[in-house]
Design a protein around this motif. Structure first.
Motif, mmCIF file in Angstrom:
data_model
loop_
_atom_site.group_PDB
_atom_site.id
_atom_site.type_symbol
_atom_site.label_atom_id
_atom_site.label_comp_id
_atom_site.label_asym_id
_atom_site.label_seq_id
_atom_site.Cartn_x
_atom_site.Cartn_y
_atom_site.Cartn_z
ATOM 1 N N VAL A 144 -13.881 24.491 -3.690
ATOM 2 C CA VAL A 144 -14.132 24.455 -2.250
ATOM 3 C C VAL A 144 -12.846 24.755 -1.493
ATOM 4 C CG1 VAL A 144 -16.007 22.787 -2.498
ATOM 5 C CG2 VAL A 144 -13.694 21.976 -2.098
ATOM 6 N N GLU A 171 -11.286 26.823 2.508
ATOM 7 C CA GLU A 171 -11.541 27.649 3.674
ATOM 8 C C GLU A 171 -11.615 29.124 3.293
ATOM 9 O OE1 GLU A 171 -6.815 27.972 4.916
ATOM 10 O OE2 GLU A 171 -8.308 27.248 6.330
ATOM 11 N N HIS A 215 -22.132 28.706 0.389
ATOM 12 C CA HIS A 215 -22.334 28.400 1.812
ATOM 13 C C HIS A 215 -23.343 29.338 2.444
ATOM 14 C CE1 HIS A 215 -18.726 30.845 1.037
ATOM 15 N NE2 HIS A 215 -19.135 31.604 2.040
ATOM 16 N N VAL A 227 -17.584 27.363 -2.593
ATOM 17 C CA VAL A 227 -18.136 27.020 -1.278
ATOM 18 C C VAL A 227 -17.044 27.122 -0.222
ATOM 19 C CG1 VAL A 227 -19.361 25.295 0.093
ATOM 20 C CG2 VAL A 227 -19.709 25.385 -2.385
ATOM 21 N N ARG A 228 -17.361 27.839 0.847
ATOM 22 C CA ARG A 228 -16.485 27.846 2.019
ATOM 23 C C ARG A 228 -16.922 26.676 2.888
ATOM 24 N NH1 ARG A 228 -16.521 32.588 6.510
ATOM 25 N NH2 ARG A 228 -16.128 33.931 4.699
ATOM 26 N N THR A 229 -16.145 25.621 2.896
ATOM 27 C CA THR A 229 -16.581 24.384 3.548
ATOM 28 C C THR A 229 -16.126 24.261 4.985
ATOM 29 O OG1 THR A 229 -14.633 23.306 2.623
ATOM 30 C CG2 THR A 229 -16.699 23.080 1.412
ATOM 31 N N LEU A 240 -18.798 25.031 7.834
ATOM 32 C CA LEU A 240 -20.169 24.527 7.767
ATOM 33 C C LEU A 240 -20.374 23.457 8.823
ATOM 34 C CD1 LEU A 240 -20.669 24.184 3.916
ATOM 35 C CD2 LEU A 240 -21.411 26.042 5.390
ATOM 36 N N ARG A 249 -23.495 21.504 3.028
ATOM 37 C CA ARG A 249 -22.606 20.341 3.174
ATOM 38 C C ARG A 249 -23.221 19.123 2.488
ATOM 39 N NH1 ARG A 249 -18.403 18.899 6.530
ATOM 40 N NH2 ARG A 249 -18.554 20.802 7.761
ATOM 41 N N VAL A 277 -22.890 19.601 -1.315
ATOM 42 C CA VAL A 277 -21.521 19.330 -1.770
ATOM 43 C C VAL A 277 -21.263 17.826 -1.781
ATOM 44 C CG1 VAL A 277 -19.081 19.610 -1.190
ATOM 45 C CG2 VAL A 277 -20.630 21.571 -1.046
ATOM 46 N N PRO A 291 -10.697 21.267 -4.848
ATOM 47 C CA PRO A 291 -10.347 21.818 -3.535
ATOM 48 C C PRO A 291 -9.117 22.713 -3.643
ATOM 49 C CG PRO A 291 -9.629 19.539 -3.683
ATOM 50 C CD PRO A 291 -10.350 19.838 -4.968
#
Length: 941
Positions: free
Chosen positions: A35, A37, A141, A169-171, A174, A181, A184, A197
């Motif tokens: 996970v 950005e 995502h 996942v681009r968290t 979200l 979300r 996750v 992360p």
């Protein structure tokens, strides 16, 4: 993936991935969620890792496209299916997912969504049998709901398969409540899933990356770029040649695009319309250029690291590049390009990404602003989604179709009805209610009463799923339907009525409605009604503790529902099957059965609907057999998924019980739902929840040594239970909690005549209600009755031993421990100290591994009071022995000698001796003076 830029600063993350690979090589599965950005390097990390794996590994990658993500069911797994099924015969269900699958291979004709997903899983299992397998699902995502559900299922159920499952996942972008979300959060709570992360690069890593990119070592530049990029590798690369400190990243990315040739730039714009990835043939059609010119443009885009070649075409090196290109287009330009893409797909449907032409076509027509074509394509896409049992995608396509048509459209009512059905299956309860209201406004109840009644029943079911407030709509539908005509609508009315009455504990009425549904089903020869009839009959029998009848009806329902692919009823019946195992006290079997039931609901797309109550049953079973950590984890995981209000309330109550048993009274009180707020919503909700909440309230008050605090809740429960219009069978949890509360009240205020009289009255009411619970061979019912009878009786040791035996045989550990402690108290009351010690030792052995603080504290306190174990403190103050201090504390409470004797399980004569010694040692002449002296000397602190 082709990678040209250097790789720095990720050794720790690579080590985590290599460790997971080692776990797989050692014979186990592993799961990771990477996970971070946008631009942080998730895809690059996976590429570097998989490039270092040996030839004995098989790596298969799927990805979720940004364009129309929610409209392409299973999109993330389609490349995986293609790769794993390549060169081997695919099942009919799998062929329905692949491009060019025949109509005969549709999931509806090959066993439904359940068969389709089982075949997907079996395909993965076969591949993993040959060599270790890496399954990578990128960009979760953007995943459609079907892909999310399948990824979550795999993450929970890989077992010992040699599979390394990785999701990226681009968290950061979200929104709150986004389903990814929630996914996750749910997976992150599992101890067997590693969250990896990706943090920004450190400043020295940025300097190393800049130096590797252009050969310039410049610490000042590295510091400036580090501040501007935030350590994001993609941003660092974008800034490497930038001399303007004020330009934004998007501007930088667009400037890089502007630096492309006039040949490459338009091709990149067309590619951004197609999405983050696109097939070569589609790009060729959209670009509409000579082959040699297109080749030159694509070569430049690859060399300039704007696009990356894939097995099927191209993808943007990063989604941010695509976003920058797409948002840089003028609105009119975007619409024209989407219209061109839609026209191309209309003429060449085989060009569609992932082989799903209708969904992609609908998206392009919508973004092109062409409402008529978008509407038609959305309906076709909804058909395709329904054919694969992807109810969430079907619902979203239908919502879009509704938005594209005016309120006066003649087809609107039919479209609303279809969307309501999809909403029910997709678990979109709140939105489904809005659609029901809109549909009812378009129906004339006089001219078309049956249609209006069916819509009212839809709304009743949706309301009942939210807070059990559907009865008003049910009654209104009942008034609309003639009772002298046996119709499907009438059968469905009695099906909904049967569930409502069963939930309200009116079991006779529920069974009568079930028999009516069966009669109508037989008259119409309608298996849809037959399976619903058996489902209601099974539910009603379970609520009446007629477990043999419940199992028989539930088995019949399952056979019919499976035969006709009625997934909705199958999942409802599955929940009631689990509840029946609970009622039978078969907790070990229930704990083993529940994962399969949850899996079934999950694969049929209805976990959001029934999963929370299945989790409640699972938690009850785990609590019974002593797997409390697992129970807490299961409930917290379900709560993290954001269940609907009713389900959240039940889950919070169950979690409150576990924290109460663990001795965390503050957290238990915080979790306990507010009863008045619940009961005000619906009479059915009161009948459904009141007993359990009353029991919790009583237990919490006893644990806090304030039993009077629960008296109002107990009185309200009894008033409702004794009401002729109340539940047919009183709730056993409520009766047990109230009976135990009366014991605690007498112990806390032994000389209060008013409390004693109230206790006697309440005990009489409980005794009056107890015969109404019935008599069956179900072990839990026998255990409840034995425990309630012991609490109402004179407190004989034999009575508590009998109750403990009932709980022990199931087993149900909280009940066993509580009855053993009560039996020890009864043993001490008759001076049977060896018997008391033996029972407390057994209770401690059961409670210790559970960390059951509530019971361990009671065991320790009782043992200390009766001197069955060493005192907590052996301090000799003023010459007083520990036992004399015990007597002095009770003396200070104003207890008489006989009351002190009962409290400490010693004789009144022994108490008199202790009192005499206390007065002498404290140089006091009266009990009052001794108490005052003790307070002065702080002997009672």
């Amino acid at each position: 993936m082709r990678v040209t830029s250097p790789y720095v600063g990720r050794e720790a993350e690579l080590a985590v991935l290599r460790s997971a690979a080692g776990q797989v090589e050692a014979g186990d599965s592993a799961r990771l969620l990477v996970v971070g950005e946008a631009g942080i390097g998730k895809t690059r990390l996976i590429a570097e890792f998989t490039a270092g794996l040996g030839a004995e590994w098989l790596t298969v990658t799927g990805a979720c496209p940004e364009l129309g993500a929610e409209h392409f069911p299973y999109v993330a797994f389609l490349p995986i299916v293609r790769r794993l099924a390549d060169g081997s015969p695919a099942s009919p269900a799998l062929r329905s997912l692949l491009p060019h699958g025949s109509a005969d291979d549709s999931p509806e004709s090959t066993g439904g969504r359940l068969a389709l997903l089982y075949d997907l899983i079996a395909l993965i299992e076969r591949a993993a049998a040959d060599r270790p397998l890496v399954l990578v699902v990128e960009d979760l995502h953007w995943a459609d709901s079907a892909s999310r559900e399948l990824f979550g299922y795999l993450a929970r159920n890989l077992g010992k398969l040699p599979v390394l499952l990785i999701g990226t996942v681009r968290t950061g972008e979200l929104p709150a409540g986004h389903p990814v979300r929630q996914l996750v959060a749910e997976l992150g709570r599992r101890s067997d899933i590693t969250m990896l992360p990706l943090e920004p690069l450190e400043q020295h890593d940025v300097g190393e990356l800049l130096t590797a990119l252009d050969g310039r070592y410049d610490p000042v530049r590295a510091s400036a770029v580090y501040r501007r990029s935030g350590g994001n590798p993609l941003f660092v690369e974008a800034l490497v040649h930038d001399s303007s400190p004020r330009s934004s990243l998007r501007t930088l990315l667009q400037e890089r695009v502007a630096g492309l040739s006039d040949t490459a730039r338009p091709v990149l714009a067309v590619a951004s319309i197609a999405g983050a990835s696109m097939g070569h043939d589609l790009l060729t059609v959209l670009a509409d250029r000579p082959d040699d010119e297109l080749d030159r443009a694509l070569r430049e885009l690859v060399e300039r690291e704007q696009l990356v070649p894939t097995a099927y075409g191209y993808q943007f090196r990063h989604a941010l590049i695509r976003e920058a290109v797409y948002t840089g287009l003028l609105p009119g330009e975007r619409r024209r390009l989407h219209a061109r893409a839609a026209s191309a797909l209309s003429e060449h449907p085989d060009l569609a990404a992932q082989g799903l032409p209708a969904a992609e076509l609908a998206e392009h027509w919508y973004l092109a602003g062409n409402a008529d074509e978008a509407y038609d394509a959305a309906l076709v896409a909804a058909d395709e989604a329904r054919a694969t049992f992807a109810y969430g995608e079907e619902f979203r396509h239908l919502e879009r179709a509704l938005a594209l048509r005016p309120a006066t459209d003649p087809a609107r009512l039919e479209l609303l009805e279809r969307a309501i059905t999809a909403a029910m299956r997709a678990g979109e309860g709140a939105r489904g209610l809005e659609l029901c209201a809109a549909a009812l406004e378009l129906v004339d109840e006089v001219a078309d009463p049956e249609r209006a009644a069916l819509l009212l029943l839809d709304r009743a079911q949706l309301r009942s799923r939210l807070d059990l407030t559907g009865r008003e709509d049910i009654d209104r539908a009942r008034r609309l339907l003639p009772t002298d005509q046996e119709t499907y609508a009438l059968g469905r009315l009695h099906w909904v009525l049967g569930i409502d009455e069963g939930t309200a504990r009116h079991t006779d009425a529920a069974q009568e409605h079930g028999r009516t549904v069966l009669r109508i089903g037989e008259a119409l020869d309608d298996d849809r009604l037959r399976c619903r009839a058996y489902a209601v009959l099974g539910y009603a029998a379970y609520m009446a503790d007629d477990l043999e009848a419940a199992w028989d009806a539930q088995a019949r329902c399952r056979r019919i529902a499976t035969a006709i692919n009625d997934d909705f009823v199958l999942v409802a019946n599955s929940l009631w099957e689990c509840a029946t195992l609970n009622a039978a006290g078969q907790f070990e079997r229930l704990a083993a059965h529940m994962p399969g039931a949850v899996r079934e609901a999950e694969l049929l797309g209805m976990r959001k609907w029934r999963g929370p109550l299945m989790t409640v049953n699972l938690a009850l079973a785990l609590t019974a057999v002593g797997r409390w950590d697992e129970a807490v984890h299961a409930i917290e995981e379900e709560l993290a998924a954001g269940p609907e209000t009713l389900y959240e309330t039940v889950l919070r109550g169950q979690l409150a019980s576990l924290h109460l048993y663990r001795g965390d009274l503050a957290r238990a009180a915080e979790l306990l739902p507010v009863a008045d707020e619940l009961y005000a919503r619906s009479p059915v909700l009161r009948s459904f929840m009141q007993g359990y909440l009353t029991s919790l309230t009583c237990e919490l008050a006893i644990a806090r040594h304030d039993p009077e605090a629960a008296v109002p809740a107990a009185a309200e429960f009894l008033q409702h239970a004794l009401d002729p219009d109340g539940p047919q069978r009183p709730d056993l949890d409520g009766l047990l909690g109230i009976a135990m509360l009366q014991r605690a009240r007498l112990a806390a205020a032994a000389r209060n005549r008013e409390i004693a009289a109230d206790v006697a009255s309440i005990r009489a009411s409980v005794a009056e209600l107890l015969p109404q619970v019935g008599t069956t061979a179900a072990p839990p019912l026998a255990a409840y009755v034995a425990t309630i009878s012991a609490a109402l009786g004179p407190g004989r040791m034999a009575d508590w031993d009998t109750a403990a035996d009932h709980w022990r045989r199931m087993p149900y550990l909280p009940g066993t421990i509580a009855c053993l402690i009560a039996a020890a108290e009864a043993a001490l009351a008759i001076s049977n100290r060896p018997g008391a010690r033996r029972r407390l030792e057994e209770a401690r052995e059961l409670a210790t591994p559970l960390r059951a603080g509530l019971y361990l504290d009671r065991i320790a306190a009782l043992g200390q009071r009766a001197r069955l174990e060493p005192a907590a403190s052996s301090t000799d103050v003023m010459g007083l022995t520990p036992r004399e201090l015990d007597v002095l504390r009770l003396l200070a409470r104003g207890l008489l000698n006989r009351e002190i004797a009962a409290e400490l399980y010693i004789s009144p004569a022994t108490v008199a001796v202790h009192v005499s010694r206390i007065l002498t040692k404290l140089d006091a002449t009266t009990r009052t003076e001794a108490t005052a002296q003790a307070h002065t000397l702080r002997l009672l602190d």
